[in-house]
Design a protein around this motif. Structure first.
Motif, mmCIF file in Angstrom:
data_model
loop_
_atom_site.group_PDB
_atom_site.id
_atom_site.type_symbol
_atom_site.label_atom_id
_atom_site.label_comp_id
_atom_site.label_asym_id
_atom_site.label_seq_id
_atom_site.Cartn_x
_atom_site.Cartn_y
_atom_site.Cartn_z
ATOM 1 N N ILE A 41 0.719 -1.173 0.068
ATOM 2 C CA ILE A 41 0.042 0.093 0.029
ATOM 3 C C ILE A 41 0.721 1.307 -0.056
ATOM 4 N N SER A 42 0.232 2.244 -0.233
ATOM 5 C CA SER A 42 1.174 3.610 -0.428
ATOM 6 C C SER A 42 0.644 4.546 0.815
ATOM 7 N N PHE A 43 1.697 4.607 1.679
ATOM 8 C CA PHE A 43 1.345 5.657 2.666
ATOM 9 C C PHE A 43 2.428 6.534 3.396
ATOM 10 N N THR A 44 2.893 7.149 2.402
ATOM 11 C CA THR A 44 4.131 8.024 2.655
ATOM 12 C C THR A 44 4.082 8.989 4.076
ATOM 13 N N GLY A 45 2.967 9.607 3.905
ATOM 14 C CA GLY A 45 2.906 10.411 5.418
ATOM 15 C C GLY A 45 3.081 9.845 6.480
ATOM 16 N N VAL A 46 2.232 8.623 6.773
ATOM 17 C CA VAL A 46 2.339 7.821 7.852
ATOM 18 C C VAL A 46 3.581 7.071 8.128
ATOM 19 N N PHE A 47 4.498 6.670 7.133
ATOM 20 C CA PHE A 47 5.807 6.215 7.241
ATOM 21 C C PHE A 47 6.552 7.076 7.921
ATOM 22 N N ARG A 48 6.674 8.353 7.576
ATOM 23 C CA ARG A 48 7.477 9.169 8.135
ATOM 24 C C ARG A 48 7.291 9.418 9.437
ATOM 25 N N TYR A 49 5.744 9.688 10.050
ATOM 26 C CA TYR A 49 5.744 9.812 11.462
ATOM 27 C C TYR A 49 6.144 8.403 12.130
ATOM 28 N N VAL A 50 5.914 7.388 11.786
ATOM 29 C CA VAL A 50 6.151 5.914 12.196
ATOM 30 C C VAL A 50 7.366 5.873 12.509
ATOM 31 N N THR A 51 8.284 6.364 11.592
ATOM 32 C CA THR A 51 9.659 6.130 11.671
ATOM 33 C C THR A 51 10.487 7.149 12.546
ATOM 34 N N TYR A 52 9.675 8.209 12.893
ATOM 35 C CA TYR A 52 10.122 9.201 13.686
ATOM 36 C C TYR A 52 9.886 8.671 15.186
ATOM 37 N N VAL A 53 8.655 8.136 15.458
ATOM 38 C CA VAL A 53 8.428 7.727 16.729
ATOM 39 C C VAL A 53 9.257 6.702 17.241
ATOM 40 N N LEU A 54 9.556 5.675 16.314
ATOM 41 C CA LEU A 54 10.498 4.636 16.535
ATOM 42 C C LEU A 54 11.945 5.146 16.689
ATOM 43 N N ASN A 55 12.460 6.113 15.969
ATOM 44 C CA ASN A 55 13.797 6.592 16.455
ATOM 45 C C ASN A 55 13.763 7.378 17.659
ATOM 46 N N LEU A 56 12.817 8.039 18.009
ATOM 47 C CA LEU A 56 12.657 8.658 19.296
ATOM 48 C C LEU A 56 12.855 7.598 20.674
ATOM 49 N N ILE A 57 12.085 6.306 20.190
ATOM 50 C CA ILE A 57 12.243 5.115 21.043
ATOM 51 C C ILE A 57 13.542 4.719 21.094
ATOM 52 N N MET A 58 13.970 4.431 20.206
ATOM 53 C CA MET A 58 15.472 4.070 20.025
ATOM 54 C C MET A 58 16.479 4.842 20.904
ATOM 55 N N GLY A 59 16.210 6.189 20.474
ATOM 56 C CA GLY A 59 17.307 7.232 20.861
ATOM 57 C C GLY A 59 17.255 7.441 22.629
ATOM 58 N N THR A 60 15.868 7.168 23.083
ATOM 59 C CA THR A 60 15.267 6.952 24.364
ATOM 60 C C THR A 60 16.031 5.804 25.058
ATOM 61 N N CYS A 61 16.098 4.800 24.698
ATOM 62 C CA CYS A 61 16.633 3.662 25.177
ATOM 63 C C CYS A 61 18.058 3.923 25.277
ATOM 64 N N PHE A 62 18.755 4.542 24.063
ATOM 65 C CA PHE A 62 20.436 4.764 24.195
ATOM 66 C C PHE A 62 20.696 5.773 25.220
ATOM 67 N N ILE A 63 19.789 6.822 25.473
ATOM 68 C CA ILE A 63 20.137 7.669 26.536
ATOM 69 C C ILE A 63 20.041 6.964 27.696
ATOM 70 N N LEU A 64 18.911 6.429 28.064
ATOM 71 C CA LEU A 64 18.618 5.846 29.314
ATOM 72 C C LEU A 64 19.896 4.898 29.744
#
Length: 83
Positions: A41-64
């Motif tokens: 399926i085509s969902f370019t806008g949602v992909f950007r937000y999901v990737t952003y949230v996943l990067n935030l979660i990963m970065g938060t784990c690294f910082i913790l």
């Protein structure tokens, strides 16, 4: 088997290796299904937000991990690996 019976498991939150592994694991658990679904399926806008949230979660784990880690729990030697 010795690792499971030792007190090392109780101190996982102080290990930098644990937090880095958890961050990468959570990122991949969320990202891989999005990429597979994105093939159909085509969902370019949602992909950007999901990737952003996943990067935030990963970065938060690294910082913790950097904040909570203690030096004595981050030694990686052959004796700690059971060899």
């Amino acid at each position: 088997m010795e690792l499971l019976n030792s007190d090392v498991i109780l101190n996982l939150k102080y290990s930098l290796f644990f937090w880095i592994s958890l961050g990468i694991f959570l990122f991949n658990i969320g990202f891989i299904p999005i990429v597979v679904i994105g093939e159909y399926i085509s969902f370019t806008g949602v992909f950007r937000y999901v990737t952003y949230v996943l990067n935030l979660i990963m970065g938060t784990c690294f910082i913790l991990g950097l904040v909570l880690s203690k030096k004595e729990y981050n030694k990686l030697t052959l004796t700690s690996l059971g060899e």
